[in-house]
Scaffold this motif. Structure first.
Motif, PDB file in Angstrom:
ATOM      1  N   ILE A  38     -21.127  -0.684   7.796  1.00 14.33           N
ATOM      2  CA  ILE A  38     -20.436   0.598   7.650  1.00 14.33           C
ATOM      3  C   ILE A  38     -19.152   0.395   6.858  1.00 14.33           C
ATOM      4  O   ILE A  38     -18.287  -0.380   7.254  1.00 14.33           O
ATOM      5  N   ALA A  39     -19.016   1.104   5.755  1.00 13.13           N
ATOM      6  CA  ALA A  39     -17.835   0.954   4.904  1.00 13.13           C
ATOM      7  C   ALA A  39     -16.652   1.682   5.509  1.00 13.13           C
ATOM      8  O   ALA A  39     -16.777   2.831   5.932  1.00 13.13           O
ATOM      9  N   PHE A  40     -15.507   1.019   5.586  1.00  7.88           N
ATOM     10  CA  PHE A  40     -14.330   1.668   6.158  1.00  7.88           C
ATOM     11  C   PHE A  40     -13.105   1.578   5.264  1.00  7.88           C
ATOM     12  O   PHE A  40     -12.068   2.135   5.562  1.00  7.88           O
ATOM     13  N   GLU A  41     -13.218   0.866   4.144  1.00  9.18           N
ATOM     14  CA  GLU A  41     -12.062   0.711   3.259  1.00  9.18           C
ATOM     15  C   GLU A  41     -12.518   0.712   1.813  1.00  9.18           C
ATOM     16  O   GLU A  41     -13.546   0.110   1.475  1.00  9.18           O
ATOM     17  N   PHE A  42     -11.749   1.386   0.962  1.00  4.43           N
ATOM     18  CA  PHE A  42     -12.048   1.413  -0.472  1.00  4.43           C
ATOM     19  C   PHE A  42     -10.751   1.177  -1.226  1.00  4.43           C
ATOM     20  O   PHE A  42      -9.808   1.953  -1.105  1.00  4.43           O
ATOM     21  N   ASP A  43     -10.728   0.102  -2.007  1.00  5.41           N
ATOM     22  CA  ASP A  43      -9.511  -0.256  -2.731  1.00  5.41           C
ATOM     23  C   ASP A  43      -9.739  -0.232  -4.225  1.00  5.41           C
ATOM     24  O   ASP A  43     -10.815  -0.601  -4.704  1.00  5.41           O
ATOM     25  N   ARG A  44      -8.701   0.165  -4.921  1.00  4.94           N
ATOM     26  CA  ARG A  44      -8.691   0.057  -6.382  1.00  4.94           C
ATOM     27  C   ARG A  44      -7.436  -0.693  -6.768  1.00  4.94           C
ATOM     28  O   ARG A  44      -6.339  -0.321  -6.345  1.00  4.94           O
ATOM     29  N   GLU A  45      -7.593  -1.721  -7.560  1.00  3.13           N
ATOM     30  CA  GLU A  45      -6.428  -2.464  -8.047  1.00  3.13           C
ATOM     31  C   GLU A  45      -6.393  -2.390  -9.567  1.00  3.13           C
ATOM     32  O   GLU A  45      -7.382  -2.712 -10.228  1.00  3.13           O
ATOM     33  N   PHE A  46      -5.259  -1.987 -10.110  1.00  2.28           N
ATOM     34  CA  PHE A  46      -5.095  -1.936 -11.560  1.00  2.28           C
ATOM     35  C   PHE A  46      -4.104  -3.009 -11.965  1.00  2.28           C
ATOM     36  O   PHE A  46      -2.902  -2.883 -11.733  1.00  2.28           O
ATOM     37  N   TRP A  47      -4.640  -4.066 -12.553  1.00  2.00           N
ATOM     38  CA  TRP A  47      -3.812  -5.218 -12.933  1.00  2.00           C
ATOM     39  C   TRP A  47      -3.433  -5.163 -14.397  1.00  2.00           C
ATOM     40  O   TRP A  47      -4.219  -4.724 -15.240  1.00  2.00           O
ATOM     41  N   ARG A  48      -2.233  -5.658 -14.698  1.00  2.00           N
ATOM     42  CA  ARG A  48      -1.923  -5.986 -16.097  1.00  2.00           C
ATOM     43  C   ARG A  48      -2.955  -7.019 -16.506  1.00  2.00           C
ATOM     44  O   ARG A  48      -3.175  -8.001 -15.790  1.00  2.00           O
TER      45      ARG A  48
END
Lengths: 237, 237
Positions: free
Chosen positions: A213-223
């Motif tokens: 069961i998915a409980f977290e969604f992250d997006r990371e925008f890196w240089r």
DNA sequence: GCCCCTTTTTGGTATGTACCAATTGGTGGG
DNA sequence: CCCACCAATTGGTACATACCAAAAAGGGGC
């Protein structure tokens, strides 16, 4: 040996050699000054600088000139080691600034990824992380309130991995990570002190519990020039 | 809503919308034609096209115009599934062209990574891999002859993972993979049918046997717009 | 010595022009 | 019908110029 028929290639190689031999540190001379040095037009110079930027040798702070890139941060998105931990281990001075925290309904992308219906409540935070005073990544973390009750009542400026482990007893999790090249646009570009359209790397992460069961969604925008993704694993056939 | 004060931003958003709504497929009109359409100078247009290129929406074949990007290939560098396998599973038509195979001494980078002395012999191959007729990655694989005796006697145009498993009994291996943004220069750029200085993603892989002895060093130079790196894992704390 | 205001410098945007070489499309001859 | 040749198109490179707004530098007053 190398390709030197074009002016911009000549400038590119000249400056890159200066940097590699460490005759050039900190900030570069002004563009007009460099034009005079290499006797090229400003557009030609900027073409060369643009490629050096893509190579990860130089970067520009929004409107205040070109700088030699510091060494890259090594980062393993599959590990649960904290930012503080892996940056200091590599000799960097990390810092984090929380930009925003709110409760909201999921957008389409998140609803699809977490298999939530559009009315479920999410706790969403936006933060900027820096090493040695240079902003390197904008993170957008989203937690499902349904699966992590009262997550918004905790102090999310502290380590979230510890919170998940100790409070929510998430000892076995599934990571689903993707990495791709991207463009950084405003307002994210501004948070990274760069320009609209700058080059970036986008890391997305879906975290599931041991039942899938998915409980977290992250997006990371890196240089794009700030990190080298590193990944070690034992494989069996 | 979005940032439309500048001409290049306007052109960028107009073309990107055309592409997303699929009113634009295959090749774009010529640059001079687009200049007329949006009433901007060619350098301004090219700035917009450059950003669309960085977004992975369009790409250029060396000197013959701009094209809408096909969908991205999903690729997990930590898996030992073959190129043939994961491309066809995603509905692509893969092909591979061997460019060069030779025995040579290691360069400094490889000697350091594999902990070899400079006299050890390496079997090195260079190949270009395409999907649906479009070159997407240049691979440089290097095998230590010392650890894989007579590897150069085998046909390396076939699946090398099967060769390692069946002939050399490498059932348990350690992968050490890094991914970073890079620039593609000649002659690699030419093999990918792109231009000197194009944007790429560089994947390096060190493969070790179960005792930790490194026997393979790979470098993959991908078109930045051709792939999305994907990585799934189960973690325990 | 510190702060505020003005001037200068500088990066970001934008245009127009020019030339070359590779590609493309068309034309004519075998 | 195919191939070779030629002309037009087009992308790649390069330069000079101009204007604006933000940042940096300099100067003056407290």
């Amino acid at each position: 040996m190398s390709n030197v028929c074009f002016a911009y290639v000549h400038v590119r190689e000249a400056i890159s050699q200066q940097i590699i031999e460490q005759h050039l540190t900190g900030s570069l001379p002004s563009e007009r000054e460099l034009c005079a040095t290499y006797d090229v037009a400003r557009s030609t110079l900027r073409q060369a600088l643009g490629q050096l930027e893509h190579m990860g040798l130089i970067y520009r702070k929004n409107r205040s000139g070109w700088f030699v890139c510091p060494r890259k941060l090594k980062y393993d998105p599959m590990q649960h080691t904290s930012f503080l931990q892996y940056t200091t281990a590599q000799g960097f001075q990390p810092s984090t600034k929380l930009v925003e925290q709110k409760k909201q309904k999921p957008c389409k992308e998140i609803a699809a990824a977490l298999e939530l219906d559009a009315r479920t409540s999410l706790t969403s935070i936006l933060r900027v992380r820096s090493v040695d005073g240079r902003a390197v990544v904008v993170e957008n973390l989203n937690f499902s309130n349904k699966h992590l009750p009262d997550i918004d009542k905790h102090d999310l400026s502290l380590s979230i991995s510890i919170l998940l482990k100790n409070t929510y007893h998430q000892h076995d999790v599934l990571y689903d990570v993707t990495v791709e090249s991207c463009c950084l646009f405003n307002p994210i570009a501004q948070l990274l002190d760069t320009y609209d359209g700058a080059l970036g790397l986008k890391v997305t992460r879906i975290v599931r519990d041991k039942d899938g069961i998915a409980f977290e969604f992250d997006r990371e925008f890196w240089r794009h020039d700030a990190l080298m993704i590193e990944n070690k694993a034992k494989l069996h056939f």
